[in-house]
Design a protein around this motif. Structure first.
Motif, PDB file in Angstrom:
ATOM      1  N   LEU A 111       3.121  -1.649  10.436  1.00 13.16           N
ATOM      2  CA  LEU A 111       3.286  -1.605   8.989  1.00 13.16           C
ATOM      3  C   LEU A 111       3.447  -2.990   8.368  1.00 13.16           C
ATOM      4  CD1 LEU A 111       5.586   1.515   8.447  1.00 13.16           C
ATOM      5  CD2 LEU A 111       3.186   1.288   7.836  1.00 13.16           C
ATOM      6  N   ASP A 112       4.060  -3.916   9.115  1.00  8.76           N
ATOM      7  CA  ASP A 112       4.262  -5.248   8.543  1.00  8.76           C
ATOM      8  C   ASP A 112       2.975  -6.059   8.479  1.00  8.76           C
ATOM      9  OD1 ASP A 112       4.023  -5.626  11.265  1.00  8.76           O
ATOM     10  OD2 ASP A 112       5.619  -7.109  11.405  1.00  8.76           O
ATOM     11  N   LYS A 113       1.880  -5.504   9.001  1.00 12.04           N
ATOM     12  CA  LYS A 113       0.579  -6.173   8.933  1.00 12.04           C
ATOM     13  C   LYS A 113      -0.272  -5.629   7.789  1.00 12.04           C
ATOM     14  CE  LYS A 113       1.180  -8.700  12.669  1.00 12.04           C
ATOM     15  NZ  LYS A 113       1.304 -10.176  12.576  1.00 12.04           N
ATOM     16  N   ILE A 114       0.297  -4.702   7.008  1.00  7.33           N
ATOM     17  CA  ILE A 114      -0.429  -4.106   5.887  1.00  7.33           C
ATOM     18  C   ILE A 114       0.259  -4.484   4.583  1.00  7.33           C
ATOM     19  CG2 ILE A 114      -1.193  -1.948   4.822  1.00  7.33           C
ATOM     20  CD1 ILE A 114      -1.176  -0.669   7.575  1.00  7.33           C
ATOM     21  N   VAL A 115      -0.525  -4.931   3.606  1.00  7.81           N
ATOM     22  CA  VAL A 115       0.014  -5.239   2.282  1.00  7.81           C
ATOM     23  C   VAL A 115      -0.684  -4.364   1.244  1.00  7.81           C
ATOM     24  CG1 VAL A 115       0.646  -7.603   2.872  1.00  7.81           C
ATOM     25  CG2 VAL A 115      -1.604  -7.146   1.878  1.00  7.81           C
ATOM     26  N   VAL A 116      -0.001  -4.149   0.134  1.00  4.99           N
ATOM     27  CA  VAL A 116      -0.498  -3.276  -0.927  1.00  4.99           C
ATOM     28  C   VAL A 116      -0.839  -4.115  -2.155  1.00  4.99           C
ATOM     29  CG1 VAL A 116       0.090  -1.354  -2.458  1.00  4.99           C
ATOM     30  CG2 VAL A 116       0.847  -1.333  -0.064  1.00  4.99           C
ATOM     31  N   VAL A 117      -2.040  -3.905  -2.683  1.00  2.70           N
ATOM     32  CA  VAL A 117      -2.509  -4.651  -3.852  1.00  2.70           C
ATOM     33  C   VAL A 117      -2.909  -3.664  -4.951  1.00  2.70           C
ATOM     34  CG1 VAL A 117      -4.245  -6.243  -4.764  1.00  2.70           C
ATOM     35  CG2 VAL A 117      -3.325  -6.594  -2.459  1.00  2.70           C
ATOM     36  N   LEU A 137       2.991   2.075  -9.824  1.00  2.00           N
ATOM     37  CA  LEU A 137       2.777   3.044  -8.754  1.00  2.00           C
ATOM     38  C   LEU A 137       2.888   2.365  -7.393  1.00  2.00           C
ATOM     39  CD1 LEU A 137      -0.270   5.007 -10.212  1.00  2.00           C
ATOM     40  CD2 LEU A 137       1.983   5.982  -9.751  1.00  2.00           C
ATOM     41  N   ALA A 138       2.254   1.194  -7.269  1.00  2.00           N
ATOM     42  CA  ALA A 138       2.281   0.453  -6.007  1.00  2.00           C
ATOM     43  C   ALA A 138       3.704   0.021  -5.650  1.00  2.00           C
ATOM     44  CB  ALA A 138       1.361  -0.770  -6.100  1.00  2.00           C
ATOM     45  N   LYS A 139       4.478  -0.344  -6.662  1.00  2.00           N
ATOM     46  CA  LYS A 139       5.856  -0.788  -6.416  1.00  2.00           C
ATOM     47  C   LYS A 139       6.695   0.335  -5.814  1.00  2.00           C
ATOM     48  CE  LYS A 139       9.952  -2.648  -8.674  1.00  2.00           C
ATOM     49  NZ  LYS A 139      10.747  -2.613  -9.884  1.00  2.00           N
ATOM     50  N   SER A 140       6.652   1.540  -6.413  1.00  2.00           N
ATOM     51  CA  SER A 140       7.455   2.635  -5.874  1.00  2.00           C
ATOM     52  C   SER A 140       6.874   3.144  -4.556  1.00  2.00           C
ATOM     53  CB  SER A 140       7.582   3.773  -6.891  1.00  2.00           C
ATOM     54  OG  SER A 140       6.327   4.240  -7.319  1.00  2.00           O
ATOM     55  N   PHE A 141       5.547   3.059  -4.404  1.00  2.00           N
ATOM     56  CA  PHE A 141       4.912   3.381  -3.121  1.00  2.00           C
ATOM     57  C   PHE A 141       5.478   2.489  -2.023  1.00  2.00           C
ATOM     58  CE2 PHE A 141       1.665   2.403   0.045  1.00  2.00           C
ATOM     59  CZ  PHE A 141       1.216   3.658   0.429  1.00  2.00           C
ATOM     60  N   CYS A 142       5.598   1.196  -2.305  1.00  2.00           N
ATOM     61  CA  CYS A 142       6.115   0.239  -1.318  1.00  2.00           C
ATOM     62  C   CYS A 142       7.601   0.432  -1.059  1.00  2.00           C
ATOM     63  CB  CYS A 142       5.833  -1.192  -1.779  1.00  2.00           C
ATOM     64  SG  CYS A 142       4.091  -1.654  -1.704  1.00  2.00           S
ATOM     65  N   LEU A 149       4.361  -5.588  -1.149  1.00  2.00           N
ATOM     66  CA  LEU A 149       3.558  -5.548  -2.360  1.00  2.00           C
ATOM     67  C   LEU A 149       3.058  -6.947  -2.696  1.00  2.00           C
ATOM     68  CD1 LEU A 149       2.536  -4.069  -4.932  1.00  2.00           C
ATOM     69  CD2 LEU A 149       4.761  -4.586  -5.973  1.00  2.00           C
ATOM     70  N   ARG A 150       1.767  -7.050  -2.953  1.00  2.00           N
ATOM     71  CA  ARG A 150       1.156  -8.288  -3.425  1.00  2.00           C
ATOM     72  C   ARG A 150       0.575  -7.994  -4.804  1.00  2.00           C
ATOM     73  NH1 ARG A 150       3.912 -10.021  -0.230  1.00  2.00           N
ATOM     74  NH2 ARG A 150       3.492 -11.243   1.643  1.00  2.00           N
ATOM     75  N   ARG A 151       1.458  -8.063  -5.804  1.00  2.00           N
ATOM     76  CA  ARG A 151       1.063  -7.639  -7.151  1.00  2.00           C
ATOM     77  C   ARG A 151      -0.019  -8.531  -7.750  1.00  2.00           C
ATOM     78  NH1 ARG A 151       5.802  -6.464  -9.861  1.00  2.00           N
ATOM     79  NH2 ARG A 151       6.992  -6.606  -7.935  1.00  2.00           N
ATOM     80  N   ASN A 152      -0.139  -9.755  -7.271  1.00  2.00           N
ATOM     81  CA  ASN A 152      -1.146 -10.685  -7.779  1.00  2.00           C
ATOM     82  C   ASN A 152      -2.211 -10.998  -6.727  1.00  2.00           C
ATOM     83  OD1 ASN A 152       0.038 -11.179 -10.434  1.00  2.00           O
ATOM     84  ND2 ASN A 152       1.692 -12.191  -9.314  1.00  2.00           N
ATOM     85  N   GLY A 153      -2.524 -10.005  -5.898  1.00  2.00           N
ATOM     86  CA  GLY A 153      -3.586 -10.194  -4.916  1.00  2.00           C
ATOM     87  C   GLY A 153      -4.955 -10.260  -5.560  1.00  2.00           C
ATOM     88  N   LEU A 154      -5.082  -9.594  -6.706  1.00  2.00           N
ATOM     89  CA  LEU A 154      -6.320  -9.614  -7.485  1.00  2.00           C
ATOM     90  C   LEU A 154      -6.018 -10.025  -8.921  1.00  2.00           C
ATOM     91  CD1 LEU A 154      -7.947  -6.256  -6.330  1.00  2.00           C
ATOM     92  CD2 LEU A 154      -9.068  -8.491  -6.156  1.00  2.00           C
TER      93      LEU A 154
END
Length: 248
Positions: A111-117, A137-142, A149-154
């Motif tokens: 799990l620590d190798k997966i990030v959410v964008v 949604l991503a924040k509460s998912f994480c 969470l990488r909120r500024n990945g894109l």
């Protein structure tokens, strides 16, 4: 400024002393939804916690974009109810954690190798609305899954019109070159695998445009997650579920 003051200061202050109202039926409640509306939203969930749409990059969806779930998303986005994203993101996370897709995605890594964008909004639209529902949604998912969470990945560099009512070709043209790699990934390319999160999944034009940008930068996307979709499971997928039931 007025909207900011209401959401950040006045509304939370009043909620300390007053019960808020359910955004779907206006019944008093001390949660995001009243118990009745929460049950109605759950009626829109796909069987088995969510639906997997297979493909080169699989898509996991929590529920059908209809009835109370459709109304909840509209209330969140257009009636200034960002708090709705909290339970929706939790339910999405719970469904994904218990899905066969999660087991496959995590089976080859940790799990620590997966990030959410989250799929970003254009800065002008973000200023108008005051929040990005995909990011919430991503924040509460994480929070539920423990993923980073990488909120500024894109970053969204092109302001696009609403895709509703457009043909597949028009959607593709509208979101073409809409994204670029965000500041979280510009500093250093992640070795992590990426899950993209959006609120509604329709034709896939938006997420495919984002995936193309990340892949071009050497960033691997392994899945797409959304709380709702207008798509229906194919007959073959339904038959597969039925055959699995009969074996159990």
């Amino acid at each position: 400024m007025i909207k900011f003051l209401w959401r950040k200061i006045l509304k939370p202050f009043l909620n300390i002393f007053l019960k808020s109202n359910c955004p779907l039926c206006q019944r008093p409640t001390d949660r995001e939804f009243c118990k009745y509306c929460e049950r109605q939203v759950w009626q829109c969930q796909f069987p088995h916690g969510g639906q997997i749409f297979p493909g080169k990059i699989p898509v996991f969806i929590w529920g059908e974009y209809k009835d109370s779930l459709k109304r909840a998303i509209a209330a969140m986005k257009y009636q200034d109810n960002p708090q709705i994203a909290r339970p929706l993101g939790y339910w999405l996370g719970d469904g994904w954690l218990n899905s066969a897709l999660c087991k496959r995605q995590v089976g080859t890594t940790t799990l620590d190798k997966i990030v959410v964008v989250p799929i970003p909004m254009h800065k002008k639209k973000l200023k108008e609305r005051g929040f990005n529902q995909a990011e919430l949604l991503a924040k509460s998912f994480c929070e539920l899954t423990g993923l980073q969470l990488r909120r500024n990945g894109l970053e969204r560099v092109k302001q696009t019109q609403a895709l509703f009512g457009l043909s597949s070709g028009e959607r593709l043209e509208t979101v073409k070159d809409a994204f670029t790699v965000g500041k979280d990934f510009r500093r250093s390319r992640p070795r992590s695998l990426v899950l993209l999160v959006d609120d509604i999944y329709t034709t896939g034009a938006t997420v495919n445009s984002a995936i193309k940008v990340l892949h071009k930068a050497g960033i691997k996307v392994v899945g797409v997650l959304a709380i709702a979709t207008t798509r229906k499971p194919s007959v073959s997928l339904k038959s597969k579920v039925k055959s699995q039931k009969s074996k159990n």
